[in-house]
Design a protein around this motif. Sequence first.
Motif, mmCIF file in Angstrom:
data_model
loop_
_atom_site.group_PDB
_atom_site.id
_atom_site.type_symbol
_atom_site.label_atom_id
_atom_site.label_comp_id
_atom_site.label_asym_id
_atom_site.label_seq_id
_atom_site.Cartn_x
_atom_site.Cartn_y
_atom_site.Cartn_z
ATOM 1 N N ASP A 12 -11.813 -44.906 -3.909
ATOM 2 C CA ASP A 12 -12.937 -44.592 -4.803
ATOM 3 C C ASP A 12 -12.438 -43.900 -6.065
ATOM 4 N N GLU A 13 -11.501 -42.981 -5.906
ATOM 5 C CA GLU A 13 -10.943 -42.281 -7.066
ATOM 6 C C GLU A 13 -10.166 -43.250 -7.959
ATOM 7 N N ALA A 14 -9.407 -44.132 -7.341
ATOM 8 C CA ALA A 14 -8.636 -45.111 -8.115
ATOM 9 C C ALA A 14 -9.563 -46.051 -8.877
ATOM 10 N N ILE A 15 -10.616 -46.493 -8.236
ATOM 11 C CA ILE A 15 -11.581 -47.381 -8.895
ATOM 12 C C ILE A 15 -12.264 -46.657 -10.051
ATOM 13 N N ALA A 16 -12.649 -45.413 -9.832
ATOM 14 C CA ALA A 16 -13.285 -44.623 -10.898
ATOM 15 C C ALA A 16 -12.318 -44.430 -12.070
ATOM 16 N N PHE A 17 -11.049 -44.156 -11.759
ATOM 17 C CA PHE A 17 -10.042 -43.981 -12.805
ATOM 18 C C PHE A 17 -9.863 -45.286 -13.588
ATOM 19 N N ALA A 18 -9.756 -46.405 -12.863
ATOM 20 C CA ALA A 18 -9.580 -47.702 -13.524
ATOM 21 C C ALA A 18 -10.762 -48.011 -14.443
ATOM 22 N N GLU A 19 -11.963 -47.701 -13.983
ATOM 23 C CA GLU A 19 -13.139 -47.919 -14.833
ATOM 24 C C GLU A 19 -13.061 -47.086 -16.101
ATOM 25 N N GLN A 20 -12.564 -45.866 -15.990
ATOM 26 C CA GLN A 20 -12.408 -45.010 -17.168
ATOM 27 C C GLN A 20 -11.372 -45.595 -18.132
ATOM 28 N N VAL A 21 -10.285 -46.126 -17.577
ATOM 29 C CA VAL A 21 -9.243 -46.714 -18.412
ATOM 30 C C VAL A 21 -9.796 -47.918 -19.182
ATOM 31 N N PHE A 22 -10.534 -48.780 -18.504
ATOM 32 C CA PHE A 22 -11.088 -49.952 -19.192
ATOM 33 C C PHE A 22 -12.168 -49.551 -20.186
ATOM 34 N N ASP A 23 -12.897 -48.471 -19.910
ATOM 35 C CA ASP A 23 -13.847 -47.947 -20.897
ATOM 36 C C ASP A 23 -13.105 -47.438 -22.133
ATOM 37 N N CYS A 24 -11.934 -46.838 -21.935
ATOM 38 C CA CYS A 24 -11.110 -46.400 -23.072
ATOM 39 C C CYS A 24 -10.770 -47.599 -23.960
ATOM 40 N N ALA A 25 -10.468 -48.729 -23.339
ATOM 41 C CA ALA A 25 -10.153 -49.937 -24.112
ATOM 42 C C ALA A 25 -11.365 -50.395 -24.908
ATOM 43 N N ARG A 26 -12.521 -50.421 -24.253
ATOM 44 C CA ARG A 26 -13.741 -50.866 -24.941
ATOM 45 C C ARG A 26 -14.127 -49.913 -26.074
ATOM 46 N N GLN A 27 -13.834 -48.630 -25.896
ATOM 47 C CA GLN A 27 -14.196 -47.619 -26.889
ATOM 48 C C GLN A 27 -13.093 -47.370 -27.906
ATOM 49 N N GLY A 28 -11.901 -47.900 -27.640
ATOM 50 C CA GLY A 28 -10.809 -47.774 -28.600
ATOM 51 C C GLY A 28 -10.177 -46.403 -28.661
ATOM 52 N N ASP A 29 -10.082 -45.732 -27.556
ATOM 53 C CA ASP A 29 -9.535 -44.377 -27.530
ATOM 54 C C ASP A 29 -8.005 -44.413 -27.549
ATOM 55 N N ALA A 30 -7.433 -44.496 -28.761
ATOM 56 C CA ALA A 30 -5.984 -44.602 -28.919
ATOM 57 C C ALA A 30 -5.269 -43.355 -28.416
ATOM 58 N N VAL A 31 -5.872 -42.202 -28.589
ATOM 59 C CA VAL A 31 -5.255 -40.948 -28.125
ATOM 60 C C VAL A 31 -5.117 -40.962 -26.605
ATOM 61 N N ALA A 32 -6.163 -41.372 -25.931
ATOM 62 C CA ALA A 32 -6.108 -41.458 -24.464
ATOM 63 C C ALA A 32 -5.072 -42.486 -24.032
ATOM 64 N N PHE A 33 -5.004 -43.616 -24.722
ATOM 65 C CA PHE A 33 -4.013 -44.627 -24.369
ATOM 66 C C PHE A 33 -2.595 -44.092 -24.531
ATOM 67 N N GLU A 34 -2.364 -43.389 -25.619
ATOM 68 C CA GLU A 34 -1.023 -42.827 -25.841
ATOM 69 C C GLU A 34 -0.625 -41.953 -24.654
ATOM 70 N N ARG A 35 -1.514 -41.089 -24.244
ATOM 71 C CA ARG A 35 -1.237 -40.174 -23.123
ATOM 72 C C ARG A 35 -1.044 -40.961 -21.826
ATOM 73 N N LEU A 36 -1.939 -41.880 -21.540
ATOM 74 C CA LEU A 36 -1.868 -42.648 -20.298
ATOM 75 C C LEU A 36 -0.647 -43.564 -20.240
ATOM 76 N N LEU A 37 -0.317 -44.182 -21.356
ATOM 77 C CA LEU A 37 0.845 -45.068 -21.393
ATOM 78 C C LEU A 37 2.133 -44.269 -21.210
ATOM 79 N N GLN A 38 2.197 -43.081 -21.780
ATOM 80 C CA GLN A 38 3.365 -42.227 -21.597
ATOM 81 C C GLN A 38 3.495 -41.759 -20.143
ATOM 82 N N GLN A 39 2.379 -41.709 -19.436
ATOM 83 C CA GLN A 39 2.386 -41.298 -18.033
ATOM 84 C C GLN A 39 2.606 -42.473 -17.086
ATOM 85 N N GLY A 40 2.803 -43.670 -17.632
ATOM 86 C CA GLY A 40 3.132 -44.807 -16.793
ATOM 87 C C GLY A 40 2.051 -45.857 -16.619
#
Length: 173
Positions: A12-40
């Motif tokens: 459930d936590e993984a699914i919720a996290f994945a949904e947040q990540v895809f929402d970041c893509a739809r919303q264009g949150d480059a700052v969040a992507f930078e952080r998440l991509l650096q974390q793997g």
Amino acid sequence: MSDQLTCEQLNDEAIAFAEQVFDCARQGDAVAFERLLQQGLPANLCNHKGDSLLMLASYHGHVEAVRMLLQHGADPHVANNNGQLPLAGAAFKGDLAMVQLLVEQGASVEAATADGRTALMMAAMFNRTAIVDYLLAQGADPKRADAKGMTALGAAQAMGAQDAVTQLQALAG
């Protein structure tokens, strides 16, 4: 029982996290992507429809998020489950800046969907004349046909995209 509950909670936590990540893509949150991509976070992560983060960010017109994803190795040639590519999606939306960014960062102007449809065909179908001009200038082949034998000109004619028809007819003449 407690082990199963833990796995369910983790899922459930993984699914919720994945949904947040895809929402970041739809919303264009480059700052969040930078952080998440650096974390793997995998740059080519796809959702249940096969939409990559790059597909979602580009389709929604988020240039900085797309730039960030591409800098971290996102592949502009990953198609979704419908065979659609980010470049064709940007052409469909009429987003010239996104089309330019994707091409400048390595997307092939000749990349095609499973049925052979290219970004040029999509741009022509929807009368996106500036994108047609750009793709032609980048080497897109106006004579290339999809699986049904339809060229960009034929697609424009079929959709009544008169400006694109005129534009593409001028190449033949």
